[in-house]
Design a protein around this motif. Structure first.
Motif, PDB file in Angstrom:
ATOM      1  N   ALA A  46      70.041   5.306 -52.278  1.00  0.00           N
ATOM      2  CA  ALA A  46      69.812   3.893 -51.992  1.00  0.00           C
ATOM      3  C   ALA A  46      69.405   3.150 -53.261  1.00  0.00           C
ATOM      4  CB  ALA A  46      68.727   3.744 -50.930  1.00  0.00           C
ATOM      5  N   HIS A  70      78.286  -9.469 -49.830  1.00  0.00           N
ATOM      6  CA  HIS A  70      78.000  -8.178 -49.182  1.00  0.00           C
ATOM      7  C   HIS A  70      76.499  -7.843 -49.213  1.00  0.00           C
ATOM      8  CE1 HIS A  70      82.271  -7.556 -48.834  1.00  0.00           C
ATOM      9  NE2 HIS A  70      82.428  -7.602 -50.142  1.00  0.00           N
ATOM     10  N   GLU A 119      74.492  -7.884 -46.789  1.00  0.00           N
ATOM     11  CA  GLU A 119      74.027  -7.155 -45.607  1.00  0.00           C
ATOM     12  C   GLU A 119      73.917  -5.663 -45.920  1.00  0.00           C
ATOM     13  OE1 GLU A 119      78.502  -7.465 -45.411  1.00  0.00           O
ATOM     14  OE2 GLU A 119      76.814  -8.806 -45.909  1.00  0.00           O
ATOM     15  N   HIS A 120      74.835  -5.149 -46.747  1.00  0.00           N
ATOM     16  CA  HIS A 120      74.770  -3.742 -47.142  1.00  0.00           C
ATOM     17  C   HIS A 120      73.562  -3.491 -48.034  1.00  0.00           C
ATOM     18  CE1 HIS A 120      78.662  -3.431 -45.359  1.00  0.00           C
ATOM     19  NE2 HIS A 120      79.259  -4.157 -46.285  1.00  0.00           N
ATOM     20  N   ARG A 169      70.796  -5.204 -48.081  1.00  0.00           N
ATOM     21  CA  ARG A 169      69.557  -5.315 -47.299  1.00  0.00           C
ATOM     22  C   ARG A 169      69.312  -4.045 -46.485  1.00  0.00           C
ATOM     23  NH1 ARG A 169      67.442 -10.785 -44.434  1.00  0.00           N
ATOM     24  NH2 ARG A 169      65.386 -10.021 -43.840  1.00  0.00           N
ATOM     25  N   HIS A 170      70.384  -3.466 -45.975  1.00  0.00           N
ATOM     26  CA  HIS A 170      70.254  -2.228 -45.213  1.00  0.00           C
ATOM     27  C   HIS A 170      69.729  -1.112 -46.110  1.00  0.00           C
ATOM     28  CE1 HIS A 170      71.124   0.812 -42.193  1.00  0.00           C
ATOM     29  NE2 HIS A 170      71.785   1.498 -43.112  1.00  0.00           N
ATOM     30  N   ALA A 171      70.212  -1.065 -47.342  1.00  0.00           N
ATOM     31  CA  ALA A 171      69.791  -0.005 -48.271  1.00  0.00           C
ATOM     32  C   ALA A 171      68.384  -0.224 -48.788  1.00  0.00           C
ATOM     33  CB  ALA A 171      70.759   0.060 -49.451  1.00  0.00           C
ATOM     34  N   ALA A 218      65.531  -0.833 -47.544  1.00  0.00           N
ATOM     35  CA  ALA A 218      64.414  -0.149 -46.875  1.00  0.00           C
ATOM     36  C   ALA A 218      64.237   1.281 -47.374  1.00  0.00           C
ATOM     37  CB  ALA A 218      64.650  -0.137 -45.362  1.00  0.00           C
ATOM     38  N   ARG A 219      65.282   1.848 -47.982  1.00  0.00           N
ATOM     39  CA  ARG A 219      65.214   3.231 -48.461  1.00  0.00           C
ATOM     40  C   ARG A 219      65.049   3.320 -49.980  1.00  0.00           C
ATOM     41  NH1 ARG A 219      70.082   5.100 -47.745  1.00  0.00           N
ATOM     42  NH2 ARG A 219      71.025   3.209 -46.899  1.00  0.00           N
ATOM     43  N   ARG A 235      63.811  -2.653 -56.363  1.00  0.00           N
ATOM     44  CA  ARG A 235      63.784  -3.543 -55.196  1.00  0.00           C
ATOM     45  C   ARG A 235      63.657  -5.007 -55.628  1.00  0.00           C
ATOM     46  NH1 ARG A 235      62.307  -1.647 -50.124  1.00  0.00           N
ATOM     47  NH2 ARG A 235      61.057  -3.519 -49.793  1.00  0.00           N
ATOM     48  N   THR A 265      66.240  -8.125 -54.993  1.00  0.00           N
ATOM     49  CA  THR A 265      65.874  -9.276 -54.161  1.00  0.00           C
ATOM     50  C   THR A 265      65.870 -10.567 -54.974  1.00  0.00           C
ATOM     51  OG1 THR A 265      63.533  -8.682 -54.461  1.00  0.00           O
ATOM     52  CG2 THR A 265      64.590  -7.991 -52.411  1.00  0.00           C
ATOM     53  N   TRP A 302      65.225 -13.698 -49.033  1.00  0.00           N
ATOM     54  CA  TRP A 302      65.192 -12.696 -50.101  1.00  0.00           C
ATOM     55  C   TRP A 302      63.984 -12.889 -51.006  1.00  0.00           C
ATOM     56  CZ3 TRP A 302      68.270  -8.425 -50.712  1.00  0.00           C
ATOM     57  CH2 TRP A 302      69.324  -8.318 -49.813  1.00  0.00           C
TER      58      TRP A 302
END
Length: 303
Positions: free
Chosen positions: A26, A51, A53-54, A56-58, A60-61, A68, A72, A91
């Motif tokens: 991630a 893209h 959304e991809h 943002r999904h990553a 968290a990991r 990070r 952001t 963001w």
């Protein structure tokens, strides 16, 4: 990139190498997305889907707080350039949560600048001024000329959008130092070009615009310089569709919004071109600019 930028002389990692690693973890994916957004802001455009959304999904990991915040921050800035200010704020909230939790104080002047840009886009002029003041206070305390001149450029855009072109020009009269980060120096010069154009100082505006684009290839610099040219064209009752075309092609609308607010002549001229009505109406909805929308003849909502 404004944040976590590489020192002068250090080669950028090849995009292909970063892309090859993006599925390893991630964190690698976050770094890839950060580099991709930065690359597109300079060498390509922001018109294609981001893209996010991809990303943002990553997120968290991602364990590394610097990876990070770099992502952001870059995502918020790209969205702000596209005038997707509400999404950009989301963001920035993620950015500030990490910056506070991990005490990444060195990142705050960069982030507060973007926060000010977002507030300015949404016509929250008071909140924009306070964020700019934060950057100025930190820059003064740290004797950091880079942040100080970058804040000046944004404060000038605040003045321009408040109808204070003379004050904006006065603020930017001193030339920025040659040592200033190229994209920041380009923005400073292009903003000064816009102020000069709004005041009818055509030759000086043209000179500053040319110097700005020679200084940096950043999309926001190029569009800002075009804003100055478009204001000059509008004041002469000449075609200025090239500005809207460039913004539409690149999806970099924030500088154009600034120019439309700063120059009633430009706003009226662009609004008279009926084939751009849909793009303009969408811009004024995103920026919540009911005043410009009404003057352009668009219906507005009170909520």
């Amino acid at each position: 990139s404004r944040l976590h930028h590489r020192p002068a002389g250090v080669q950028r990692r090849p995009v292909d190498a970063v892309a090859e690693r993006r599925h390893k973890s991630a964190t690698d994916f976050a770094r890839y997305m950060t580099d991709e957004l930065s690359r597109r802001s300079f060498a390509d455009n922001l018109n294609e889907p981001l893209h996010l959304e991809h990303a943002r999904h990553a997120l968290a990991r991602v364990q590394d707080p610097r990876a990070r915040t770099a992502l952001t921050y870059r995502a918020a800035y790209a969205l702000a350039l596209r005038t997707e200010y509400v999404e950009a704020e989301e963001w920035m909230r993620m950015f500030f949560a990490d910056a506070t939790r991990f005490m990444l104080d060195f990142t705050l002047p960069y982030a507060k600048w973007v926060e000010a840009l977002i507030h300015l886009g949404l016509r929250r002029f008071g909140r924009a001024e306070r964020a700019i003041q934060f950057v100025e206070d930190v820059a003064t305390a740290q004797h950091n000329r880079n942040h100080l001149h970058n804040a000046k450029a944004l404060r000038a855009r605040l003045l321009l959008q408040s109808g204070q072109s003379e004050e904006a020009l006065s603020l930017l009269r001193p030339d920025p130092p040659v040592s200033l980060i190229p994209s920041w120096r380009g923005e400073y010069l292009a903003t000064r070009a816009l102020a000069l154009a709004c005041l009818g100082k055509t030759d000086q505006a043209c000179a500053d615009g040319a110097q700005a684009t020679a200084t940096s290839r950043a999309l926001e610099v190029r569009i800002l310089a075009l804003c100055a040219s478009a204001v000059t064209a509008a004041r002469a009752d000449e075609d200025c569709a090239f500005l809207v075309e460039a913004s539409d092609r690149s999806s970099v609308w924030d500088p154009t919004l600034c120019a439309l607010r700063a120059s009633p002549e430009l706003a009226a001229k662009v609004a008279s071109a009926h084939h751009w009505h849909a793009a303009l109406e969408a811009l004024y909805v995103r920026s919540q600019d009911r005043g410009l929308a009404r003057r352009a003849g668009f219906r507005t909502r009170s909520h």
